[in-house]
Write an enzyme that holds these catalytic residues in place. Sequence first.
Site, PDB file in Angstrom:
ATOM      1  N   CYS A  20    -117.579  -2.878  35.248  1.00 34.64           N
ATOM      2  CA  CYS A  20    -117.996  -2.887  33.839  1.00 34.64           C
ATOM      3  C   CYS A  20    -116.915  -3.366  32.859  1.00 34.64           C
ATOM      4  CB  CYS A  20    -118.495  -1.522  33.397  1.00 34.64           C
ATOM      5  SG  CYS A  20    -119.280  -0.572  34.669  1.00 34.64           S
ATOM      6  N   ARG A  32    -112.602   3.232  45.181  1.00 33.20           N
ATOM      7  CA  ARG A  32    -112.644   4.532  44.516  1.00 33.20           C
ATOM      8  C   ARG A  32    -112.025   5.558  45.437  1.00 33.20           C
ATOM      9  NH1 ARG A  32    -118.749   4.541  41.838  1.00 33.20           N
ATOM     10  NH2 ARG A  32    -118.464   2.555  40.774  1.00 33.20           N
ATOM     11  N   GLN A  75    -120.542  -3.782  45.208  1.00 25.56           N
ATOM     12  CA  GLN A  75    -121.868  -3.570  44.653  1.00 25.56           C
ATOM     13  C   GLN A  75    -122.505  -4.916  44.363  1.00 25.56           C
ATOM     14  OE1 GLN A  75    -120.884  -1.069  41.213  1.00 25.56           O
ATOM     15  NE2 GLN A  75    -121.788   0.642  42.312  1.00 25.56           N
ATOM     16  N   ASP A 118    -123.662  -6.054  41.787  1.00 25.01           N
ATOM     17  CA  ASP A 118    -123.613  -5.566  40.423  1.00 25.01           C
ATOM     18  C   ASP A 118    -124.008  -6.633  39.407  1.00 25.01           C
ATOM     19  OD1 ASP A 118    -123.118  -3.657  38.589  1.00 25.01           O
ATOM     20  OD2 ASP A 118    -120.937  -3.688  38.767  1.00 25.01           O
ATOM     21  N   HIS A 169    -124.213  -6.904  34.863  1.00 23.76           N
ATOM     22  CA  HIS A 169    -124.240  -6.290  33.537  1.00 23.76           C
ATOM     23  C   HIS A 169    -125.047  -7.202  32.649  1.00 23.76           C
ATOM     24  CE1 HIS A 169    -120.865  -4.258  35.425  1.00 23.76           C
ATOM     25  NE2 HIS A 169    -121.213  -3.243  34.655  1.00 23.76           N
ATOM     26  N   LYS A 178    -130.793   6.744  32.957  1.00 16.95           N
ATOM     27  CA  LYS A 178    -130.790   5.790  34.063  1.00 16.95           C
ATOM     28  C   LYS A 178    -131.946   6.011  35.018  1.00 16.95           C
ATOM     29  CE  LYS A 178    -127.629   8.498  36.922  1.00 16.95           C
ATOM     30  NZ  LYS A 178    -126.560   8.409  37.905  1.00 16.95           N
ATOM     31  N   HIS A 210    -126.408  -1.695  33.108  1.00 21.55           N
ATOM     32  CA  HIS A 210    -125.691  -1.811  34.389  1.00 21.55           C
ATOM     33  C   HIS A 210    -126.761  -1.712  35.460  1.00 21.55           C
ATOM     34  CE1 HIS A 210    -121.852  -0.231  32.505  1.00 21.55           C
ATOM     35  NE2 HIS A 210    -122.738   0.297  31.707  1.00 21.55           N
TER      36      HIS A 210
END
Length: 590
Positions: A284, A313, A331, A333, A335, A414, A460
């Site tokens: 992000c 992580r 991910q 991912d 945005h 979410k 996201h």
Amino acid sequence: MSQIDASKHNSDQLYKIRHSAEHILTQAMQRVYGKDKFYMAMGPATDDGYYFDFEPLNGFKISEEDFLKIEAEMAKIIKEKQPIIRSEITIDQAKELFKDNPYKLDWLNSIEDRNEIISIYKTGEEFTDLCAGPHVENTSEIKAFKLLSIAGAYWHGDEKNKMLTRIYGTAFETQPDLEKYLFMIEEAKKRDHRKLGPQLGIFFIDETAPGMPYWLPKGTVIINELLNFWRVEHQKRGYLETITPQLNKKELYETSGHWDHYREHMFICNMGENEIYCLKPMNCPNAMTIFKQGIHSYRDLPLRLSDCDALHRHEKSGELNGLLRVQKFAQDDAHIFVTEEQIGEEYKRILEIANLFYSIFGIKFKIRLGTRPDDFMGDIATWDKAEKELEQILIDNKFDYFVGEGEGAFYGPKLDILMDDCLGRQWQTGTIQLDFQLPRKFDLKYTDSDGSEKTPVVIHRVIYGSLERFMGILIEQFAGAFPTWLSPVQAKIIPITDSQHEYANKILTKLREEGIRVELDDRSEKMQAKIRDAQMEKIPYMLIIGGREVDSNSVSVRQRDGQDLGAIPFDEFLAKVKEQINTKSLNLIK
RNA sequence: GCCCGGAUAGCUCAGUUGGUAGAGCAUCCCCUUGGUAAGGGGAAGGUCAUGAAUUCGAAUUUCAUUCCGGGCUCCA
């Protein structure tokens, strides 16, 4: 996570059996070890059994080796046909009755606060517990039970509370039912991705890099297929892929807020003062940094920036779990920067993608709508509006969903996509999160049609979730027998004798030129042995080549499901397999 | 991080009350050339997770560490 709300089963006979079995377990432990060895805390029935939590006293310690003894005592109590009787008492009576048990008193206080009726259940003359019930009428109704494991659990599930000891067990209406259940668990374990993955050469995890899988050649093929599919479908829908820095100075995370709220999960490289770098734990902040470049018009929105870089992580020890919970992952991912008006439409588009993806894998999923948590940011009106809008989209599109009260992220509500692993544990894969906060923190702006400056909203979203976790789920879903388009090796050529090697090599080259992942087994082994090995590798097609096939320019096809399709002209087989791969079919040719 | 377990050959597992390790499969070599789930023989392969302690002697007992498993907490 897998804790199951059994309240809906309150009236089931099975629920009663399990709950009563739990009382009998406690009673048996009192008999075997004495009442002064533990405080009873609580013990409910669950969807697949029951558990009993207690605090050990006076150095009391229990291990699974003690189960035999306890189970024998439980069997005795059952044989004694003790009646289980309910009665209702006043709060004062209850407090007197349980005055020596801090857990029951704690429980009574909350019952008092809620002003509920207090009921107790007595088994014979020797055992009494505070319990809402219901129970069977007599201990002899428990026909089949078993203790399964020992665990620790916090009182009320709160890390700050004392850790209690928990015993898990199960019970069924009949012995065959119990055995069937135990057998099913054993069968499920056989498709455990942690076992199958290394066995099939997909991945392994070395102890020098806990939670950071090594993808072996076969696993890499699958990951790449997943990503290729993902890229094609997202490119079609206007997504723009980016690659961003792995290491970022801590200042970036100070801006985003992660340095304050997420630091314990970050791998940090200290290169000296003013030079502290963090391995990125999410994309992000980098996406925000990209948006900050240049000036944006409302005409640029929605702007869909994707990023599939590696993320790290740091997880506390004990939290890792095969591919389902790792420390290094990627991910799928993206945005998406949108105006407030575009939120609904964009969510719809994302959910369509989710539907497409999960149907390709034949996977059923549930959606959880996570609503405003206690520690939320922003104003309630915006939250309420967004939550309502999301729910409406779920209803309009007939999604199987439920509401998770307070399960939203602190920056916005979410939608989570939930799936089960082979042992019935639930995992979150995809998630679509609404974020009003991060764009503000980074002071993102676009110019609206009336010339005013506005802050965009960010969505996201991930569909696979993490490729690692998704792979873990996929391995278990298919028990390692991937659909052809994902199979690391799609066909194995098995010549019967050395004299077919020339022809075998010819079709090997031809298939490879056509983009089929194929291997030739030219070992000097019996055909039966080669078939067995290919079967164990779960390769979809075995192409048996003997003299007959060479003469007729064909291949004899054996599918991994055991079906022998007989001799098929080579070109016909090629066409059929290509068709199957291109359509990402879940089936074999026949 | 916490509670309870576990770690023996590449894999699956044996290893009796403490006396320095075994099998099958896989690997390598030789023989075998066969129609839909294992052909035969031989060789090689282990600081018993790591580090201490007890002991004349530890795979075996004790402690610590690492990693793994079942849970709790947390999470994609």
